[in-house]
Design an enzyme around this catalytic site. Structure first.
Site, PDB file in Angstrom:
ATOM      1  N   CYS A   1     -38.717  27.243   5.140  1.00 33.48           N
ATOM      2  CA  CYS A   1     -38.552  26.580   6.595  1.00 33.48           C
ATOM      3  C   CYS A   1     -37.081  26.827   7.259  1.00 33.48           C
ATOM      4  CB  CYS A   1     -39.075  25.237   6.654  1.00 33.48           C
ATOM      5  SG  CYS A   1     -37.711  23.900   5.888  1.00 33.48           S
TER       6      CYS A   1
ATOM      7  N   CYS B   1     -38.298  21.149  -1.102  1.00 33.43           N
ATOM      8  CA  CYS B   1     -37.653  21.109   0.362  1.00 33.43           C
ATOM      9  C   CYS B   1     -38.299  19.828   0.735  1.00 33.43           C
ATOM     10  CB  CYS B   1     -37.834  22.202   1.160  1.00 33.43           C
ATOM     11  SG  CYS B   1     -37.408  21.604   2.950  1.00 33.43           S
TER      12      CYS B   1
ATOM     13  N   ASP C   1     -36.832  19.610 -19.282  1.00 30.71           N
ATOM     14  CA  ASP C   1     -36.429  20.956 -19.617  1.00 30.71           C
ATOM     15  C   ASP C   1     -37.191  21.845 -19.542  1.00 30.71           C
ATOM     16  OD1 ASP C   1     -36.105  19.105 -22.480  1.00 30.71           O
ATOM     17  OD2 ASP C   1     -37.470  20.830 -22.136  1.00 30.71           O
TER      18      ASP C   1
ATOM     19  N   ALA D   1     -38.408  15.041 -35.180  1.00 34.45           N
ATOM     20  CA  ALA D   1     -39.419  15.624 -34.736  1.00 34.45           C
ATOM     21  C   ALA D   1     -39.404  17.118 -35.404  1.00 34.45           C
ATOM     22  CB  ALA D   1     -39.060  15.821 -33.249  1.00 34.45           C
TER      23      ALA D   1
ATOM     24  N   ASN E   1     -40.694  15.517 -20.185  1.00 33.91           N
ATOM     25  CA  ASN E   1     -39.113  16.357 -19.978  1.00 33.91           C
ATOM     26  C   ASN E   1     -39.198  17.143 -18.651  1.00 33.91           C
ATOM     27  OD1 ASN E   1     -38.804  14.598 -22.103  1.00 33.91           O
ATOM     28  ND2 ASN E   1     -39.277  16.471 -23.569  1.00 33.91           N
TER      29      ASN E   1
ATOM     30  N   ARG F   1     -27.083  19.307 -15.701  1.00 33.71           N
ATOM     31  CA  ARG F   1     -28.209  19.512 -16.666  1.00 33.71           C
ATOM     32  C   ARG F   1     -28.864  20.696 -16.652  1.00 33.71           C
ATOM     33  NH1 ARG F   1     -32.006  14.186 -16.177  1.00 33.71           N
ATOM     34  NH2 ARG F   1     -32.691  15.022 -18.356  1.00 33.71           N
TER      35      ARG F   1
ATOM     36  N   HIS G   1     -43.033  14.987 -14.778  1.00 33.44           N
ATOM     37  CA  HIS G   1     -41.866  14.274 -14.100  1.00 33.44           C
ATOM     38  C   HIS G   1     -41.068  15.638 -13.443  1.00 33.44           C
ATOM     39  CE1 HIS G   1     -41.373  10.555 -16.775  1.00 33.44           C
ATOM     40  NE2 HIS G   1     -42.448  10.455 -15.724  1.00 33.44           N
TER      41      HIS G   1
HETATM   42  P1  NAD Z   1     -40.663   2.244 -14.372  1.00 36.56           P
HETATM   43  O1  NAD Z   1     -40.816   0.955 -14.173  1.00 36.56           O
HETATM   44  O2  NAD Z   1     -41.713   3.371 -14.611  1.00 36.56           O
HETATM   45  O3  NAD Z   1     -39.379   2.656 -15.114  1.00 36.56           O
HETATM   46  C1  NAD Z   1     -38.408   1.938 -15.095  1.00 36.56           C
HETATM   47  C2  NAD Z   1     -37.716   1.966 -16.352  1.00 36.56           C
HETATM   48  O4  NAD Z   1     -36.182   2.236 -16.006  1.00 36.56           O
HETATM   49  C3  NAD Z   1     -37.847   0.920 -17.285  1.00 36.56           C
HETATM   50  O5  NAD Z   1     -38.749   1.394 -18.309  1.00 36.56           O
HETATM   51  C4  NAD Z   1     -36.591   0.853 -17.937  1.00 36.56           C
HETATM   52  O6  NAD Z   1     -36.530   1.466 -19.235  1.00 36.56           O
HETATM   53  C5  NAD Z   1     -35.572   1.816 -17.162  1.00 36.56           C
HETATM   54  N1  NAD Z   1     -34.686   1.068 -16.828  1.00 36.56           N
HETATM   55  C6  NAD Z   1     -34.530  -0.271 -16.106  1.00 36.56           C
HETATM   56  N2  NAD Z   1     -33.305  -0.369 -15.908  1.00 36.56           N
HETATM   57  C7  NAD Z   1     -32.384   0.379 -16.191  1.00 36.56           C
HETATM   58  C8  NAD Z   1     -30.928   0.695 -16.664  1.00 36.56           C
HETATM   59  N3  NAD Z   1     -30.158  -0.238 -16.188  1.00 36.56           N
HETATM   60  N4  NAD Z   1     -30.630   2.002 -17.209  1.00 36.56           N
HETATM   61  C9  NAD Z   1     -31.371   2.925 -17.500  1.00 36.56           C
HETATM   62  N5  NAD Z   1     -32.837   2.569 -17.322  1.00 36.56           N
HETATM   63  C10 NAD Z   1     -33.377   1.299 -16.962  1.00 36.56           C
HETATM   64  O7  NAD Z   1     -39.953   2.794 -12.965  1.00 36.56           O
HETATM   65  P2  NAD Z   1     -40.468   3.001 -11.691  1.00 36.56           P
HETATM   66  O8  NAD Z   1     -39.730   2.903 -10.511  1.00 36.56           O
HETATM   67  O9  NAD Z   1     -41.821   2.160 -11.839  1.00 36.56           O
HETATM   68  O10 NAD Z   1     -40.748   4.583 -12.059  1.00 36.56           O
HETATM   69  C11 NAD Z   1     -42.067   5.121 -11.525  1.00 36.56           C
HETATM   70  C12 NAD Z   1     -42.102   6.439 -11.779  1.00 36.56           C
HETATM   71  O11 NAD Z   1     -40.997   7.469 -11.779  1.00 36.56           O
HETATM   72  C13 NAD Z   1     -42.813   6.889 -12.871  1.00 36.56           C
HETATM   73  O12 NAD Z   1     -44.184   7.434 -12.707  1.00 36.56           O
HETATM   74  C14 NAD Z   1     -41.773   7.489 -13.983  1.00 36.56           C
HETATM   75  O13 NAD Z   1     -42.573   8.470 -14.388  1.00 36.56           O
HETATM   76  C15 NAD Z   1     -40.982   8.241 -12.892  1.00 36.56           C
HETATM   77  N6  NAD Z   1     -39.725   8.270 -13.139  1.00 36.56           N
HETATM   78  C16 NAD Z   1     -38.992   9.592 -13.418  1.00 36.56           C
HETATM   79  C17 NAD Z   1     -37.820   9.586 -13.834  1.00 36.56           C
HETATM   80  C18 NAD Z   1     -36.881  11.040 -13.683  1.00 36.56           C
HETATM   81  O14 NAD Z   1     -35.669  10.862 -13.909  1.00 36.56           O
HETATM   82  N7  NAD Z   1     -37.786  12.173 -13.769  1.00 36.56           N
HETATM   83  C19 NAD Z   1     -37.119   8.643 -13.973  1.00 36.56           C
HETATM   84  C20 NAD Z   1     -37.703   7.344 -14.116  1.00 36.56           C
HETATM   85  C21 NAD Z   1     -39.076   7.265 -13.678  1.00 36.56           C
HETATM   86  N1  APR Z   2     -37.003  13.036 -33.360  1.00 35.50           N
HETATM   87  C1  APR Z   2     -37.959  12.327 -32.790  1.00 35.50           C
HETATM   88  N2  APR Z   2     -37.657  11.231 -32.009  1.00 35.50           N
HETATM   89  C2  APR Z   2     -36.663  10.994 -31.475  1.00 35.50           C
HETATM   90  C3  APR Z   2     -35.535  11.745 -31.952  1.00 35.50           C
HETATM   91  C4  APR Z   2     -35.881  13.093 -32.782  1.00 35.50           C
HETATM   92  N3  APR Z   2     -34.777  13.663 -33.404  1.00 35.50           N
HETATM   93  N4  APR Z   2     -34.462  11.278 -31.224  1.00 35.50           N
HETATM   94  C5  APR Z   2     -34.755  10.384 -30.512  1.00 35.50           C
HETATM   95  N5  APR Z   2     -35.888  10.421 -30.644  1.00 35.50           N
HETATM   96  C6  APR Z   2     -36.938   9.132 -29.912  1.00 35.50           C
HETATM   97  C7  APR Z   2     -36.201   7.654 -29.609  1.00 35.50           C
HETATM   98  O1  APR Z   2     -36.320   7.145 -30.893  1.00 35.50           O
HETATM   99  C8  APR Z   2     -36.850   7.232 -28.567  1.00 35.50           C
HETATM  100  O2  APR Z   2     -38.051   6.662 -28.919  1.00 35.50           O
HETATM  101  O3  APR Z   2     -37.167   9.408 -28.642  1.00 35.50           O
HETATM  102  C9  APR Z   2     -37.297   8.632 -27.760  1.00 35.50           C
HETATM  103  C10 APR Z   2     -36.606   8.789 -26.404  1.00 35.50           C
HETATM  104  O4  APR Z   2     -36.817   7.754 -25.604  1.00 35.50           O
HETATM  105  P1  APR Z   2     -36.115   7.874 -24.177  1.00 35.50           P
HETATM  106  O5  APR Z   2     -34.736   8.262 -24.197  1.00 35.50           O
HETATM  107  O6  APR Z   2     -36.527   6.675 -23.363  1.00 35.50           O
HETATM  108  O7  APR Z   2     -36.956   9.043 -23.282  1.00 35.50           O
HETATM  109  P2  APR Z   2     -38.040   9.120 -22.531  1.00 35.50           P
HETATM  110  O8  APR Z   2     -39.252   8.209 -23.525  1.00 35.50           O
HETATM  111  O9  APR Z   2     -38.684  10.621 -22.512  1.00 35.50           O
HETATM  112  O10 APR Z   2     -37.845   8.453 -21.382  1.00 35.50           O
HETATM  113  C11 APR Z   2     -39.309   8.441 -20.320  1.00 35.50           C
HETATM  114  O11 APR Z   2     -37.828   7.881 -18.432  1.00 35.50           O
HETATM  115  O12 APR Z   2     -35.905   8.116 -17.613  1.00 35.50           O
HETATM  116  C12 APR Z   2     -37.096   8.554 -17.225  1.00 35.50           C
HETATM  117  O13 APR Z   2     -37.982  10.340 -16.441  1.00 35.50           O
HETATM  118  C13 APR Z   2     -37.349   9.941 -17.487  1.00 35.50           C
HETATM  119  O14 APR Z   2     -39.002  11.089 -18.475  1.00 35.50           O
HETATM  120  C14 APR Z   2     -38.161  10.155 -18.819  1.00 35.50           C
HETATM  121  C15 APR Z   2     -38.480   8.877 -19.029  1.00 35.50           C
END
Ligand code: NAD
Ligand code: APR
Length: 238
Positions: free
Chosen positions: A139, A117, A94, A220, A92, A59, A109
């Site tokens: 470290c 570390c 990115d 968007a 995000n 990524r 995030h």
């Molecule tokens: P959560 O409850 O916040 O989110 C769990 C999410 O995992 C659910 O919303 C669901 O959409 C997703 N999920 C469940 N099963 C899945 C599957 N099989 N494949 C893909 N997605 C699936 O999880 P949590 O453990 O309470 O997370 C708490 C914290 O972790 C939050 O603060 C969140 O911001 C952070 N987080 C960060 C990342 C990352 O990649 N940066 C990813 C997820 C969560």
């Molecule tokens: N313009 C506007 N919205 C869009 C577009 C676009 N071109 N393409 C997709 N979307 C919308 C989708 O409809 C969806 O509602 O963006 C949203 C993307 O949702 P997710 O894929 O769930 O991404 P996000 O909401 O950022 O996930 C939250 O979950 O896995 C964790 O840490 C990870 O930050 C991420 C968090």
């Protein structure tokens, strides 16, 4: 002069989709190709750190070829042109908001272009690959480095600042997020409780769509610039 005095914006993967970065939960999203428990949890990293490094290295390398789109650029214009308080919170990892010129920005995030570390806790910018042999420059420990990204089960960064901003905002705009992951998914309710006007700009209704006062659905790169121009022109009738 906008009628709003304090704006909080939340963005998710959808704002970067038109720059070519996959979202997580759309039909062909990242989590449909890889199990998030293996690459986005502390347990997954403990089980197989090499797999997690490879996931984020790919990524990070992919980021070098992508550019911010019109939606990122519109938010940078809003920050520059708005005379009230402004905070852009992104889920995000990115760097496209920075590349578009946003500065009042918070990565709740973490960032794929940063390393952490696990031994000394230091975090710093990192744009190369991470491996199980990477050495901490502070470290000097090896084998304890990880991408500085918040995983499932971990607490996001700077939640105090986000909570304070939500409590004091009068406009909350959510862009490109499915509203699946907390605490970000709950921000709209916090803003609403503080009396803010709440707006959702997304491709389709998110999980929390019913909490928003106003919604504009579309890509968007189309809906965000139009919304920003309306806001900056002070013509906003919301
Ligand atoms: P959560 O409850 O916040 O989110 C769990 C999410 O995992 C659910 O919303 C669901 O959409 C997703 N999920 C469940 N099963 C899945 C599957 N099989 N494949 C893909 N997605 C699936 O999880 P949590 O453990 O309470 O997370 C708490 C914290 O972790 C939050 O603060 C969140 O911001 C952070 N987080 C960060 C990342 C990352 O990649 N940066 C990813 C997820 C969560
Ligand atoms: N313009 C506007 N919205 C869009 C577009 C676009 N071109 N393409 C997709 N979307 C919308 C989708 O409809 C969806 O509602 O963006 C949203 C993307 O949702 P997710 O894929 O769930 O991404 P996000 O909401 O950022 O996930 C939250 O979950 O896995 C964790 O840490 C990870 O930050 C991420 C968090």
């Amino acid at each position: 002069m906008s009628k709003f005095s304090s704006i909080v914006i939340l963005t998710g993967a959808g704002i970067s989709a038109e720059s070519g970065i996959d979202t997580f939960r759309d039909s062909n999203g990242i989590w449909s190709k890889v199990d998030y428990r293996e690459v986005a949890t502390p347990e997954g990293f403990a089980r197989n750190p090499g797999k997690v490094h490879a996931f984020y290295n790919k990524r990070r390398r992919g980021l070098r070829a992508v550019r911010p789109n019109a939606a990122h650029e519109a938010l940078a214009r809003l920050e520059a042109g708005f005379d009230g308080s402004f905070l852009l919170v992104t889920q995000n990892i990115d760097n496209l908001h920075e590349a578009a010129g946003s500065r009042k920005l918070l990565h709740m995030h973490g960032e794929v272009n940063a390393a952490l570390c696990q031994c000394c806790g230091m975090r710093w910018p990192w744009t190369e690959d991470l491996t199980i042999n990477s050495q901490c420059q502070w470290c000097k420990t090896t084998g304890q480095m990880r991408v500085d990204v918040v995983w499932f089960g971990e607490m996001p960064y700077r939640m105090d600042e986000i909570d304070a901003a939500l409590t004091n905002c009068d406009l909350f705009v959510s862009i490109g997020t499915s509203g699946n992951v907390y605490p970000a998914a709950g921000f709209v309710e916090q803003a609403k409780a503080a009396g803010a006007h709440t707006v959702e700009l997304n491709l389709e209704p998110s999980e929390g769509y019913s909490f928003f006062d106003e919604a504009v659905y579309g890509r968007a790169t189309e809906v965000v610039p139009l919304f920003v121009e309306r806001l900056l022109a002070g013509q906003d009738d919301t």
